[in-house]
Scaffold this active site. Structure first.
Site, short mmCIF file in Angstrom:
data_model
loop_
_atom_site.label_atom_id
_atom_site.label_comp_id
_atom_site.label_asym_id
_atom_site.label_seq_id
_atom_site.Cartn_x
_atom_site.Cartn_y
_atom_site.Cartn_z
N HIS A 124 3.29 -57.15 -60.62
CA HIS A 124 4.38 -58.02 -61.08
C HIS A 124 3.98 -58.73 -62.39
CE1 HIS A 124 7.65 -61.15 -60.31
NE2 HIS A 124 6.89 -61.76 -61.19
N GLU A 125 2.74 -59.23 -62.42
CA GLU A 125 2.29 -59.96 -63.62
C GLU A 125 2.07 -59.01 -64.79
OE1 GLU A 125 2.59 -63.16 -61.11
OE2 GLU A 125 2.85 -62.87 -63.25
N HIS B 61 5.11 -58.35 -66.72
CA HIS B 61 5.49 -59.41 -67.67
C HIS B 61 4.83 -59.19 -69.04
CE1 HIS B 61 7.99 -62.18 -65.42
NE2 HIS B 61 7.10 -62.32 -64.46
#
Ligand SMILES: O=C(NO)N[C@@H](Cc1ccccc1)C(=O)O
Ligand SMILES: [Zn+2]
Length: 157
Positions: free
Chosen positions: A142-143, A146
């Site tokens: 998820h990170e 980003h």
């Protein structure tokens, strides 16, 4: 360390490709790491990426811990990961619930690799290679998204 404002979906900073960190000893990078840890903690987050505080660098924090938002999250020391990458991943993907501090009030089922082998520089500048599975692997992916201008809602199936 100061808590920073979290950019919300719609802010173009979240759609940029973040820049690699050239000098980890730079005090601005070390202060950014401290601010990211403080911001994630105050938001009850289990992770946060630098673009979310409008700093387009390839840095994020993984800070899994049980909370009302994620009661089953494993406990780990909040870890800064600089210039992170996935070097191997499992064939199988697993769907799991995710949220994002930049997309408040939204949860979605996102498919992620169940196991990943990653490399990153820690905040002392040491190269780390680790295997993550399940929820921590999910946070990492998820990170990492980003840093590549992606948000979990882009991956909802
Ligand atoms: O927005 C962020 N990080 O970017 N924080 C998310 C991280 C996350 C990732 C995957 C699954 C659940 C939660 C949070 O809710 O704490
Ligand atoms: Zn997020």
């Amino acid at each position: 360390a100061e808590q920073l404002e979290i950019a919300q979906l719609g802010n173009p900073i979240l759609r940029q490709n973040a820049q690699p960190v050239e000098d980890i000893t730079d005090t601005a990078i070390q202060q950014l790491i401290d601010s990211l840890i403080a911001t994630a903690a105050s938001a009850n987050g289990v992770g946060i990426a630098a673009p979310q505080v409008s700093q387009s660098y390839r840095v994020f924090i993984v800070a899994s811990r049980p909370s009302p938002r994620y009661p089953n999250a494993p406990e780990m020391v909040p870890t800064a990961m600089i210039n992170p990458k996935i070097i191997a991943y499992s064939a199988e993907r697993v769907k799991g619930w995710e949220g994002c501090l930049s997309v408040p009030g939204v949860r979605g089922l996102v498919p992620r690799y169940q196991a990943i082998t990653v490399e990153y520089l820690d905040r002392q500048g040491n190269l780390q290679r680790q295997e993550f599975t399940d929820f921590v692997a999910r946070i990492f992916q998820h990170e990492l998204d980003h840093l590549d201008g992606m948000v979990f809602v882009d991956r909802l199936e």
